[in-house]
Design an enzyme around this catalytic site. Structure first.
Site, short mmCIF file in Angstrom:
data_model
loop_
_atom_site.label_atom_id
_atom_site.label_comp_id
_atom_site.label_asym_id
_atom_site.label_seq_id
_atom_site.Cartn_x
_atom_site.Cartn_y
_atom_site.Cartn_z
N GLU A 37 -8.33 10.80 -8.82
CA GLU A 37 -7.94 12.02 -8.10
C GLU A 37 -7.14 12.98 -8.97
O GLU A 37 -6.68 14.02 -8.49
CB GLU A 37 -7.16 11.65 -6.85
CG GLU A 37 -8.01 10.88 -5.85
CD GLU A 37 -7.32 10.64 -4.53
OE1 GLU A 37 -6.23 11.20 -4.28
OE2 GLU A 37 -7.89 9.89 -3.71
N ASN A 90 -2.56 -1.49 6.07
CA ASN A 90 -3.64 -0.52 6.23
C ASN A 90 -5.01 -1.20 6.17
O ASN A 90 -5.41 -1.70 5.11
CB ASN A 90 -3.54 0.54 5.13
CG ASN A 90 -4.60 1.61 5.23
OD1 ASN A 90 -5.40 1.64 6.15
ND2 ASN A 90 -4.61 2.51 4.24
N TYR A 135 7.42 7.49 0.27
CA TYR A 135 7.54 6.67 1.47
C TYR A 135 8.50 7.32 2.48
O TYR A 135 8.21 7.41 3.66
CB TYR A 135 8.04 5.26 1.11
CG TYR A 135 7.06 4.45 0.31
CD1 TYR A 135 6.10 3.67 0.92
CD2 TYR A 135 7.10 4.45 -1.09
CE1 TYR A 135 5.21 2.90 0.19
CE2 TYR A 135 6.21 3.69 -1.84
CZ TYR A 135 5.27 2.92 -1.20
OH TYR A 135 4.37 2.17 -1.93
N CYS A 189 -3.60 5.12 1.26
CA CYS A 189 -2.28 4.57 1.00
C CYS A 189 -1.96 4.58 -0.50
O CYS A 189 -0.79 4.51 -0.88
CB CYS A 189 -2.12 3.18 1.61
SG CYS A 189 -3.42 2.03 1.20
N HIS A 190 -2.98 4.71 -1.34
CA HIS A 190 -2.72 4.82 -2.79
C HIS A 190 -1.97 6.11 -3.13
O HIS A 190 -1.39 6.21 -4.21
CB HIS A 190 -4.04 4.73 -3.58
CG HIS A 190 -5.03 5.79 -3.27
ND1 HIS A 190 -5.88 5.72 -2.19
CD2 HIS A 190 -5.31 6.96 -3.89
CE1 HIS A 190 -6.65 6.79 -2.17
NE2 HIS A 190 -6.32 7.57 -3.19
#
Length: 184
Positions: A176, A141, A118, A149-150
């Protein structure tokens, strides 16, 4: 031509089944406008009412719409592991100011399989010390998954929060290759 097109801004939606549950995709003539997690009937209806109020037009269910076809195809490819980058026009009209600046940086600056803190994201947009404001931007978002945002985590290695729920965030990060596959 339906009455929605007369206003110059057609807004359509469809629900797509994914490995993280049903997602509601909403698109306008400008591009993908909104992605809503856990799109059960109640969640979907609440999201559609909010959108209608904000946009001044009623979103229309149109799973076969050309405005949604490419987004649906790319989401399916992403969840099947065949796509790492979304290449879609985005309608940023639901977000402005600092939040838009942060989300645009996130969309272009944090690739598939990577994470950012962040505070690091705050520094990237020239606002060191604004980690909490970045967290608020993540929470607002309107385009999660596409604007990833993950991929924003806590500095100490914690996963951080997530509007779609922590289990959803874990699944996206596992997809991912950032986290081990969650145990179900």
């Amino acid at each position: 031509m339906d009455s929605h097109a007369e206003y110059g801004r057609r807004v359509v939606w469809a629900v797509v089944g994914t490995d993280i549950g049903p997602l509601m995709l909403v698109a306008s003539t400008e591009g993908l406008l909104n992605v809503v997690f856990h799109a059960t009937d109640a969640v979907r209806d609440k999201a559609l009412a909010r959108l209608a109020e904000r946009l001044g037009t009623e979103p229309v269910e149109a799973p076969g719409s050309p405005l949604l076809a490419e987004a649906i195809r790319q989401f399916q490819a992403y969840f099947s592991g065949e796509r790492q980058v979304f290449e879609l026009p985005l309608d940023w009209s639901l977000i402005s100011g600092f939040n838009r600046q942060v989300l645009r940086e996130l969309a272009t600056g944090v690739p598939y399989g990577a994470v950012v803190g962040y505070g690091d994201l705050a520094e990237r947009v020239g606002q060191p010390g604004a980690a909490q404001a970045v967290g608020a931007a993540m929470g607002s978002n309107p385009l999660p998954v596409v604007v990833p945002c993950h991929r924003v985590v806590e500095r100490d290695g914690g996963i951080g929060g997530f509007g779609g729920g922590l289990e959803t965030k874990r699944k996206l990060l596992a997809l991912e290759g950032v986290l081990p596959q969650p145990l179900f």
